[in-house]
Design an enzyme around this catalytic site. Sequence first.
Site, mmCIF file in Angstrom:
data_model
loop_
_atom_site.group_PDB
_atom_site.id
_atom_site.type_symbol
_atom_site.label_atom_id
_atom_site.label_comp_id
_atom_site.label_asym_id
_atom_site.label_seq_id
_atom_site.Cartn_x
_atom_site.Cartn_y
_atom_site.Cartn_z
ATOM 1 N N GLY A 63 -20.919 -44.352 17.012
ATOM 2 C CA GLY A 63 -20.907 -43.237 17.958
ATOM 3 C C GLY A 63 -20.153 -42.002 17.505
ATOM 4 O O GLY A 63 -20.043 -41.042 18.274
ATOM 5 N N TYR A 115 -17.039 -46.156 18.162
ATOM 6 C CA TYR A 115 -16.740 -45.572 16.848
ATOM 7 C C TYR A 115 -15.481 -46.186 16.224
ATOM 8 O O TYR A 115 -15.145 -45.884 15.085
ATOM 9 C CB TYR A 115 -16.561 -44.054 16.967
ATOM 10 N N SER A 173 -11.255 -37.306 21.471
ATOM 11 C CA SER A 173 -11.275 -35.911 21.911
ATOM 12 C C SER A 173 -9.951 -35.206 21.642
ATOM 13 O O SER A 173 -9.921 -34.064 21.177
ATOM 14 C CB SER A 173 -11.611 -35.829 23.405
ATOM 15 N N LYS A 185 -17.098 -41.104 34.620
ATOM 16 C CA LYS A 185 -18.223 -40.173 34.445
ATOM 17 C C LYS A 185 -19.066 -40.019 35.715
ATOM 18 O O LYS A 185 -19.696 -38.974 35.915
ATOM 19 C CB LYS A 185 -19.105 -40.615 33.274
ATOM 20 N N GLY A 210 -26.264 -52.244 28.749
ATOM 21 C CA GLY A 210 -25.256 -51.703 29.651
ATOM 22 C C GLY A 210 -25.866 -50.696 30.609
ATOM 23 O O GLY A 210 -26.897 -50.088 30.315
ATOM 24 N N ASP A 263 -23.265 -35.604 26.555
ATOM 25 C CA ASP A 263 -23.517 -36.886 25.869
ATOM 26 C C ASP A 263 -24.964 -36.987 25.403
ATOM 27 O O ASP A 263 -25.239 -37.440 24.286
ATOM 28 C CB ASP A 263 -23.219 -38.061 26.806
ATOM 29 N N ALA A 311 -22.452 -43.763 30.567
ATOM 30 C CA ALA A 311 -22.973 -43.369 29.255
ATOM 31 C C ALA A 311 -24.448 -43.739 29.123
ATOM 32 O O ALA A 311 -25.242 -42.985 28.545
ATOM 33 C CB ALA A 311 -22.160 -44.023 28.143
#
Length: 242
Positions: A225, A204, A16, A63, A123, A100, A127
């Site tokens: 990603g 990523y 970001s 998150k 998971g 997301d 996310a």
Amino acid sequence: MSTYGLLGRDIGYSFSRNYFSTRFEKENLPHHYINFDLKSIEELKEVLQNKEIHGMNVTIPYKEEVIPYLDTLDPIAKEIGAVNVIKFENNGKLTGYNSDYYGFTESLKPLLTPKVKKALILGTGGASKAIAYALEKLDIKYTFVSRNPDFKELSYNDLDEDIIRDFKLIINCTPLGTHPKVQNHPDIPFEHLGENHILYDLIYNPEETTFMRKGKEKGAKTINGLRMLVLQAERSWEIWNS
């Protein structure tokens, strides 16, 4: 100068910060983007004293933990139960959003085929909640896979040939395989994968994870990603400026 930033822990890598700093420079915008690398969510109270902050992205592991610090949630973020964008309203209130699910949906669509009817989500963190929401909207049934499964989830030991052949989309929402521990990967039976499978890794860095490479060796389509991150970042900018 307005401040934007990424809230997370151990986030020196920060996609970001790279993305937005480059954008602000190219467009000659009077903003800067920094990392709010907090050891615990309680430290956020002090950060929020900074009145120059106009927007935040949120990453692992905050998150879900960030929600009590917000005044309101966008309906989608509320349904998902996780936030990755915070808008600082003109009246001083904080609103949580989730972009997301949008980034994941739009990056996955070009790979989908009619054969993809079921997905395994590896998971169960923040996310993964956005991924589950996106799959519901795409009418793809999903099952979570966890190291400590509850009654509705599968364990990695449950993943046999029948399950792998039945679930054509497998999404890694765990950090396994992230740089520098690039040799790590979720423990699934890769030998049962085929050309009709899609392996989506939210990681990523590296560009191709071990999870992706092992899938590709069996003929599966793979994606990392990065495209999702770009799309969710663009959506963040729209939210902050709406």
